[in-house]
Design a protein around this motif. Structure first.
Motif, PDB file in Angstrom:
ATOM      1  N   GLN A  38      11.793  37.002 -29.675  1.00 38.39           N
ATOM      2  CA  GLN A  38      11.979  35.930 -28.710  1.00 38.39           C
ATOM      3  C   GLN A  38      11.094  36.293 -27.525  1.00 38.39           C
ATOM      4  N   GLY A  39      10.014  35.567 -27.373  1.00 36.00           N
ATOM      5  CA  GLY A  39       9.026  35.953 -26.367  1.00 36.00           C
ATOM      6  C   GLY A  39       8.490  37.323 -26.725  1.00 36.00           C
ATOM      7  N   SER A  40       8.499  38.235 -25.760  1.00 36.21           N
ATOM      8  CA  SER A  40       7.999  39.588 -26.020  1.00 36.21           C
ATOM      9  C   SER A  40       9.105  40.542 -26.475  1.00 36.21           C
ATOM     10  N   VAL A  41      10.322  40.035 -26.625  1.00 37.10           N
ATOM     11  CA  VAL A  41      11.459  40.882 -26.991  1.00 37.10           C
ATOM     12  C   VAL A  41      11.670  40.852 -28.503  1.00 37.10           C
ATOM     13  N   GLN A  42      11.793  42.049 -29.067  1.00 40.51           N
ATOM     14  CA  GLN A  42      12.080  42.203 -30.491  1.00 40.51           C
ATOM     15  C   GLN A  42      13.535  42.655 -30.615  1.00 40.51           C
ATOM     16  N   TYR A  43      14.265  42.074 -31.568  1.00 42.93           N
ATOM     17  CA  TYR A  43      15.661  42.477 -31.750  1.00 42.93           C
ATOM     18  C   TYR A  43      16.074  42.295 -33.202  1.00 42.93           C
ATOM     19  N   VAL A  44      17.177  42.939 -33.535  1.00 43.69           N
ATOM     20  CA  VAL A  44      17.773  42.815 -34.857  1.00 43.69           C
ATOM     21  C   VAL A  44      19.284  42.851 -34.658  1.00 43.69           C
ATOM     22  N   GLY A  92      16.546  38.387 -12.485  1.00 45.51           N
ATOM     23  CA  GLY A  92      17.361  37.269 -12.915  1.00 45.51           C
ATOM     24  C   GLY A  92      16.718  36.410 -13.992  1.00 45.51           C
ATOM     25  N   LYS A  93      15.541  36.806 -14.465  1.00 44.36           N
ATOM     26  CA  LYS A  93      14.850  36.046 -15.503  1.00 44.36           C
ATOM     27  C   LYS A  93      15.485  36.340 -16.872  1.00 44.36           C
ATOM     28  N   GLU A  94      15.772  35.271 -17.609  1.00 42.57           N
ATOM     29  CA  GLU A  94      16.325  35.427 -18.953  1.00 42.57           C
ATOM     30  C   GLU A  94      15.248  35.974 -19.887  1.00 42.57           C
ATOM     31  N   LEU A  96      16.334  37.322 -23.119  1.00 35.08           N
ATOM     32  CA  LEU A  96      16.822  37.137 -24.483  1.00 35.08           C
ATOM     33  C   LEU A  96      18.078  36.277 -24.454  1.00 35.08           C
ATOM     34  N   LYS A  97      18.121  35.306 -25.352  1.00 32.32           N
ATOM     35  CA  LYS A  97      19.323  34.501 -25.580  1.00 32.32           C
ATOM     36  C   LYS A  97      19.429  34.345 -27.079  1.00 32.32           C
ATOM     37  N   ALA A  98      20.443  34.993 -27.671  1.00 33.54           N
ATOM     38  CA  ALA A  98      20.547  35.018 -29.129  1.00 33.54           C
ATOM     39  C   ALA A  98      22.007  35.128 -29.551  1.00 33.54           C
ATOM     40  N   MET A  99      22.239  34.873 -30.816  1.00 30.79           N
ATOM     41  CA  MET A  99      23.564  35.016 -31.399  1.00 30.79           C
ATOM     42  C   MET A  99      23.557  36.292 -32.237  1.00 30.79           C
ATOM     43  N   ALA A 100      24.477  37.205 -31.938  1.00 37.39           N
ATOM     44  CA  ALA A 100      24.608  38.429 -32.734  1.00 37.39           C
ATOM     45  C   ALA A 100      25.235  38.049 -34.076  1.00 37.39           C
ATOM     46  N   GLU A 101      24.573  38.416 -35.144  1.00 32.94           N
ATOM     47  CA  GLU A 101      25.012  38.046 -36.488  1.00 32.94           C
ATOM     48  C   GLU A 101      25.875  39.122 -37.125  1.00 32.94           C
ATOM     49  N   LEU A 109      13.344  46.526 -25.283  1.00 32.58           N
ATOM     50  CA  LEU A 109      13.056  46.051 -23.937  1.00 32.58           C
ATOM     51  C   LEU A 109      12.281  47.118 -23.192  1.00 32.58           C
ATOM     52  N   PRO A 110      11.436  46.716 -22.243  1.00 32.05           N
ATOM     53  CA  PRO A 110      10.790  47.727 -21.407  1.00 32.05           C
ATOM     54  C   PRO A 110      11.817  48.393 -20.484  1.00 32.05           C
TER      55      PRO A 110
END
Length: 144
Positions: A38-44, A92-94, A96-101, A109-110
């Motif tokens: 999501q943007g520059s953010v990687q997640y799992v 205050g900038k968002e 990441l906005k995601a649903m944890a599965e 994140l940096p």
């Protein structure tokens, strides 16, 4: 037994053990849920079932932020999924906005300060965390 036979037997046993370990490691990696961006953010996120859970735990070392989600049920903490997660940076900038599965979410994140909001069954919790350049910052969300 002669020494040559003992050495070849030992070498064969070590080779089989190495292959077994490689099989376990590749199985753990294969069980890791898909990596998302999501943007520059990687997640799992995930961790449902023993293989996926073990894969998530093993992968945590590669992510600066590890989140865990649980809820009290009948007097004990059970892992939960379907948790809405929002992360804001120190301005205050968002980010990441995601649903944890699943009960685990790993986020790249940096380094910096972040506010994490997690909502489960309509109930929100917030955590302030500081992500470092090395290591993994962990945050646990538990609903009662």
């Amino acid at each position: 037994m002669n020494k040559r036979f003992e050495r070849s037997t030992l070498a064969a046993m070590m080779a089989v053990g190495g292959l077994a370990l490689a099989g376990v490691l590749s199985t753990a990696q294969a069980a890791l849920p898909p990596i998302k961006h999501q943007g520059s953010v990687q997640y799992v996120s995930g961790g449902i079932g023993i293989d996926e859970s073990e894969s998530m735990k093993a992968a945590a070392k590669d992510y600066p932020l590890a989140l865990t989600f649980a809820a009290q049920r009948d007097g004990k903490a059970d892992y939960v999924a379907s948790v809405a997660v929002t992360i804001h940076d120190s301005q205050g900038k968002e980010v990441l906005k995601a649903m944890a599965e699943g009960p685990y979410m790993l986020v790249k994140l940096p380094a910096g300060s972040y506010k994490i909001s997690a909502t489960y069954n309509g109930r929100a919790q917030d955590r302030q965390v500081t992500v470092q350049n090395t290591g993994t910052t962990r945050a646990v969300f538990e609903w009662k």
